[in-house]
Design a protein around this motif. Structure first.
Motif, PDB file in Angstrom:
ATOM      1  N   LYS A  10       0.846  -1.194   0.000  1.00 26.50           N
ATOM      2  CA  LYS A  10       0.000   0.000   0.000  1.00 26.50           C
ATOM      3  C   LYS A  10       0.880   1.242   0.000  1.00 26.50           C
ATOM      4  O   LYS A  10       1.936   1.270   0.622  1.00 26.50           O
ATOM      5  N   GLN A  11       0.414   2.248  -0.705  1.00 26.68           N
ATOM      6  CA  GLN A  11       1.147   3.503  -0.770  1.00 26.68           C
ATOM      7  C   GLN A  11       0.814   4.345   0.459  1.00 26.68           C
ATOM      8  O   GLN A  11      -0.345   4.483   0.828  1.00 26.68           O
ATOM      9  N   PHE A  12       1.824   4.907   1.092  1.00 24.12           N
ATOM     10  CA  PHE A  12       1.635   5.761   2.260  1.00 24.12           C
ATOM     11  C   PHE A  12       1.264   7.158   1.801  1.00 24.12           C
ATOM     12  O   PHE A  12       1.958   7.766   0.996  1.00 24.12           O
ATOM     13  N   ILE A  13       0.148   7.670   2.306  1.00 31.57           N
ATOM     14  CA  ILE A  13      -0.286   9.026   1.981  1.00 31.57           C
ATOM     15  C   ILE A  13      -0.280   9.829   3.280  1.00 31.57           C
ATOM     16  O   ILE A  13      -1.113   9.597   4.159  1.00 31.57           O
ATOM     17  N   PRO A  14       0.662  10.748   3.431  1.00 28.44           N
ATOM     18  CA  PRO A  14       0.747  11.521   4.678  1.00 28.44           C
ATOM     19  C   PRO A  14      -0.422  12.498   4.802  1.00 28.44           C
ATOM     20  O   PRO A  14      -0.918  13.032   3.814  1.00 28.44           O
ATOM     21  N   THR A  15      -0.853  12.725   6.028  1.00 25.02           N
ATOM     22  CA  THR A  15      -1.897  13.709   6.303  1.00 25.02           C
ATOM     23  C   THR A  15      -1.351  14.721   7.300  1.00 25.02           C
ATOM     24  O   THR A  15      -0.609  14.364   8.214  1.00 25.02           O
ATOM     25  N   PRO A  16      -1.706  15.985   7.135  1.00 26.11           N
ATOM     26  CA  PRO A  16      -1.206  16.992   8.058  1.00 26.11           C
ATOM     27  C   PRO A  16      -1.845  16.836   9.435  1.00 26.11           C
ATOM     28  O   PRO A  16      -2.949  16.285   9.550  1.00 26.11           O
ATOM     29  N   PRO A  17      -1.184  17.308  10.484  1.00 31.15           N
ATOM     30  CA  PRO A  17      -1.747  17.204  11.827  1.00 31.15           C
ATOM     31  C   PRO A  17      -2.952  18.123  11.987  1.00 31.15           C
ATOM     32  O   PRO A  17      -3.087  19.128  11.282  1.00 31.15           O
ATOM     33  N   ASP A  18      -3.855  17.760  12.917  1.00 28.66           N
ATOM     34  CA  ASP A  18      -5.011  18.609  13.187  1.00 28.66           C
ATOM     35  C   ASP A  18      -4.582  19.952  13.755  1.00 28.66           C
ATOM     36  O   ASP A  18      -5.086  20.997  13.385  1.00 28.66           O
ATOM     37  N   LYS A  19      -3.658  19.908  14.674  1.00 26.32           N
ATOM     38  CA  LYS A  19      -3.136  21.137  15.268  1.00 26.32           C
ATOM     39  C   LYS A  19      -1.619  21.049  15.193  1.00 26.32           C
ATOM     40  O   LYS A  19      -1.041  19.997  15.334  1.00 26.32           O
ATOM     41  N   GLY A  20      -0.994  22.169  14.976  1.00 27.55           N
ATOM     42  CA  GLY A  20       0.455  22.135  14.888  1.00 27.55           C
ATOM     43  C   GLY A  20       0.993  23.379  14.217  1.00 27.55           C
ATOM     44  O   GLY A  20       0.349  24.413  14.189  1.00 27.55           O
ATOM     45  N   SER A  21       2.146  23.274  13.654  1.00 30.36           N
ATOM     46  CA  SER A  21       2.818  24.441  13.083  1.00 30.36           C
ATOM     47  C   SER A  21       2.616  24.556  11.581  1.00 30.36           C
ATOM     48  O   SER A  21       3.436  25.128  10.900  1.00 30.36           O
ATOM     49  N   PHE A  22       1.557  23.997  11.052  1.00 35.40           N
ATOM     50  CA  PHE A  22       1.310  24.056   9.618  1.00 35.40           C
ATOM     51  C   PHE A  22       0.113  24.920   9.342  1.00 35.40           C
ATOM     52  O   PHE A  22      -0.872  24.827  10.052  1.00 35.40           O
ATOM     53  N   PRO A  23       0.094  25.754   8.355  1.00 32.11           N
ATOM     54  CA  PRO A  23       1.199  26.071   7.464  1.00 32.11           C
ATOM     55  C   PRO A  23       2.227  26.962   8.152  1.00 32.11           C
ATOM     56  O   PRO A  23       1.927  27.646   9.112  1.00 32.11           O
ATOM     57  N   LEU A  24       3.414  26.936   7.625  1.00 32.72           N
ATOM     58  CA  LEU A  24       4.495  27.741   8.174  1.00 32.72           C
ATOM     59  C   LEU A  24       4.280  29.214   7.856  1.00 32.72           C
ATOM     60  O   LEU A  24       3.634  29.568   6.882  1.00 32.72           O
ATOM     61  N   ASP A  25       4.830  30.049   8.672  1.00 30.05           N
ATOM     62  CA  ASP A  25       4.701  31.502   8.524  1.00 30.05           C
ATOM     63  C   ASP A  25       5.835  32.017   7.641  1.00 30.05           C
ATOM     64  O   ASP A  25       6.762  32.669   8.095  1.00 30.05           O
ATOM     65  N   HIS A  26       5.759  31.717   6.343  1.00 33.38           N
ATOM     66  CA  HIS A  26       6.832  32.085   5.413  1.00 33.38           C
ATOM     67  C   HIS A  26       7.001  33.594   5.277  1.00 33.38           C
ATOM     68  O   HIS A  26       8.102  34.080   5.055  1.00 33.38           O
ATOM     69  N   GLU A  27       5.914  34.340   5.403  1.00 33.38           N
ATOM     70  CA  GLU A  27       5.992  35.795   5.215  1.00 33.38           C
ATOM     71  C   GLU A  27       6.306  36.538   6.504  1.00 33.38           C
ATOM     72  O   GLU A  27       6.453  37.758   6.497  1.00 33.38           O
ATOM     73  N   GLY A  28       6.393  35.844   7.621  1.00 37.24           N
ATOM     74  CA  GLY A  28       6.758  36.476   8.886  1.00 37.24           C
ATOM     75  C   GLY A  28       5.676  37.344   9.481  1.00 37.24           C
ATOM     76  O   GLY A  28       5.982  38.292  10.207  1.00 37.24           O
ATOM     77  N   ALA A  29       4.419  37.024   9.219  1.00 34.36           N
ATOM     78  CA  ALA A  29       3.314  37.835   9.725  1.00 34.36           C
ATOM     79  C   ALA A  29       3.276  37.852  11.251  1.00 34.36           C
ATOM     80  O   ALA A  29       2.898  38.854  11.850  1.00 34.36           O
ATOM     81  N   CYS A  30       3.678  36.769  11.877  1.00 33.50           N
ATOM     82  CA  CYS A  30       3.622  36.662  13.337  1.00 33.50           C
ATOM     83  C   CYS A  30       5.014  36.554  13.963  1.00 33.50           C
ATOM     84  O   CYS A  30       5.161  36.083  15.087  1.00 33.50           O
ATOM     85  N   LYS A  31       6.007  36.994  13.243  1.00 32.99           N
ATOM     86  CA  LYS A  31       7.382  36.858  13.735  1.00 32.99           C
ATOM     87  C   LYS A  31       7.606  37.667  15.010  1.00 32.99           C
ATOM     88  O   LYS A  31       8.259  37.197  15.944  1.00 32.99           O
ATOM     89  N   LYS A  32       7.044  38.867  15.072  1.00 29.14           N
ATOM     90  CA  LYS A  32       7.241  39.723  16.239  1.00 29.14           C
ATOM     91  C   LYS A  32       6.697  39.060  17.507  1.00 29.14           C
ATOM     92  O   LYS A  32       7.384  39.011  18.527  1.00 29.14           O
ATOM     93  N   THR A  33       5.485  38.524  17.437  1.00 24.57           N
ATOM     94  CA  THR A  33       4.917  37.873  18.617  1.00 24.57           C
ATOM     95  C   THR A  33       5.639  36.568  18.942  1.00 24.57           C
ATOM     96  O   THR A  33       5.771  36.209  20.106  1.00 24.57           O
TER      97      THR A  33
END
Length: 90
Positions: A10-33
């Motif tokens: 069977k092929q493994f299909i990853p699923t993202p976590p319900d809660k966590g650090s995804f999606p990443l803050d690539h634009e730095g919107a919350c970098k200050k906090t």
């Protein structure tokens, strides 16, 4: 030979976590906090209970910018903070 080894598996299909650090803050919107929270952890020897205000501000920023699903504060461990907000709005 490699196709024979994977045949029938069977092929493994990853699923993202319900809660966590995804999606990443690539634009730095919350970098200050995030930096404020990290500084608080550093100055308090990683005792996160002393940095609850900073943690709430960081999570609020992530929710406001669509970096995590909006949740009630009580589900994120801020039951006492939610009660304070309810009292202020009355």
């Amino acid at each position: 030979m490699s196709t024979a080894m994977t045949f029938g598996q069977k092929q493994f299909i990853p699923t993202p976590p319900d809660k966590g650090s995804f999606p990443l803050d690539h634009e730095g919107a919350c970098k200050k906090t995030m930096v404020q929270y990290m500084k608080c952890l550093y100055t308090n020897n990683s005792k996160n209970s002393l940095c609850r205000d900073e943690a709430q501000a960081y999570l609020g920023c992530r929710m406001d910018h669509g970096l995590m699903a909006k949740e009630e504060w009580s589900k994120l461990g801020f039951q006492d903070k939610e009660a304070e907000l309810d009292e202020k709005t009355k």
